[in-house]
Design an enzyme around this catalytic site. Sequence first.
Site, PDB file in Angstrom:
ATOM      1  N   CYS A  68       0.850  -1.198   0.000  1.00 43.38           N
ATOM      2  CA  CYS A  68       0.000   0.000   0.000  1.00 43.38           C
ATOM      3  C   CYS A  68       0.891   1.255   0.000  1.00 43.38           C
ATOM      4  O   CYS A  68       1.680   1.464   0.934  1.00 43.38           O
ATOM      5  CB  CYS A  68      -0.898   0.005   1.238  1.00 43.38           C
ATOM      6  SG  CYS A  68      -1.748  -1.570   1.490  1.00 43.38           S
TER       7      CYS A  68
ATOM      8  N   CYS B  91     -13.385  -2.374  18.287  1.00 44.16           N
ATOM      9  CA  CYS B  91     -13.246  -2.331  16.840  1.00 44.16           C
ATOM     10  C   CYS B  91     -11.857  -2.875  16.511  1.00 44.16           C
ATOM     11  O   CYS B  91     -10.921  -2.707  17.298  1.00 44.16           O
ATOM     12  CB  CYS B  91     -13.376  -0.881  16.401  1.00 44.16           C
ATOM     13  SG  CYS B  91     -13.034  -0.633  14.667  1.00 44.16           S
TER      14      CYS B  91
ATOM     15  N   CYS C  11     -17.042  -0.566   9.333  1.00 49.85           N
ATOM     16  CA  CYS C  11     -16.405   0.745   9.320  1.00 49.85           C
ATOM     17  C   CYS C  11     -15.570   0.764   8.042  1.00 49.85           C
ATOM     18  O   CYS C  11     -14.622  -0.004   7.908  1.00 49.85           O
ATOM     19  CB  CYS C  11     -15.528   0.879  10.564  1.00 49.85           C
ATOM     20  SG  CYS C  11     -14.453   2.323  10.540  1.00 49.85           S
TER      21      CYS C  11
END
Length: 339
Positions: free
Chosen positions: A66, A138, A198
């Site tokens: 990335c 999360c 999310c």
Amino acid sequence: MKTSTTPKAISEMHDWTKEEIAKIYNMPLLDLVYKAATVHREFHDPSEVQVCSLLSIKTGGCSEDCGYCPQSVHYETGVEVQPLLAFEDVLEKAAMAKEAGATRFCMGAAWREVRDNKDFERVLKIVSAVNDLGLEVCATLGMLNEEQARRLKEAGLYAYNHNVDTSEGYYKSIITTRTYKDRLDTIKHTRKADITVCSGGIIGMGESDDDRIEMLMTLANLDPHPESVPINALVPVAGTPLEGRPPVDPFEFARMIATARILMPKSMVRLSAGRLELSKEAQAFCFLAGANSIFAGDKLLTTPNPPVDEDKELFQELGLRPRKAFKEEVVNSAHPSDN
Ligand code: SAM
Ligand code: DTB
Ligand code: SF4
């Protein structure tokens, strides 16, 4: 025309065309922000902002390429590789975050994907214990299969972060080691396991307005919409291919947030990475445009974030308050987003 329907009708839409979104995105900025602020007030209490805490539980050494990420093994960024943190260390940080007022605790791991090994077992144990602290848990751990998602849900995971990051077309210029479809598949597995989604992206990577519009279209056409939509401004890190990128114009940040707010009225729109570069006035404009969530804490995963005291002061100056956890809300309570 769809754009003139009421905000409540818009919340049910999952068939946006690019032209329809472009029409909203390209509105004169103040008209756009006014419209977004109106939608925001219809679905949320505008004085409440969700405060999320972020912890990197496994740092660096990631095999993906990335182009924005300081944790990829493909780039020399000076990020120190750190194995998965011990259970006790994470729990201590979670308790501290709770003490500091966070209601959501997000754990990030620099993994390409979750593997069925001892580390995953430890993560499951951590999720369960953080959940027991009363925090919304999360995690963002890379790609997941259906079974892994199911096990995370069983352990008490509330939300899974997996960003689409940009448009499908521009994705290939940023990442070559996985596909856009891989991303969408993990989002599907998350949803199937009944974990809230999310998902958002990054601006400032050299993408066009068209790419931003396409990214918003991908997100807004997910059915249901992601419960949280993080909008990140690229933090350009030395050593990554995107190190020289100019800072994101705050008005572009606000335009992105306002469009996301209009397209996904019930979602939490998170003003995520990049806040350090924003003045307090620019942040206030983003809250007006519909942002209602932030990451608080001096550090994001590896890069700095505004000091907690500054955020507290900003909340006070703007008359904002941290919102309580969703999971604490009694079902059928009178929260406006339940309308
Ligand atoms: N490895 C997992 C993954 O890629 O999903 C989880 C961690 S990854 C760091 C989470 C998200 O952080 C990325 O999808 C990206 O949107 C965001 N991110 C990473 N580096 C960033 C940067 N330099 N600036 C802004 N956002 C960034
Ligand atoms: C998200 O959208 N932004 C956060 C969170 N999800 C995991 C991560 C931002 C990372 C910024 C770069 C860093 O600190 O390493
Ligand atoms: Fe790895 Fe995630 Fe960074 Fe990509 S964004 S290099 S998958 S940690």
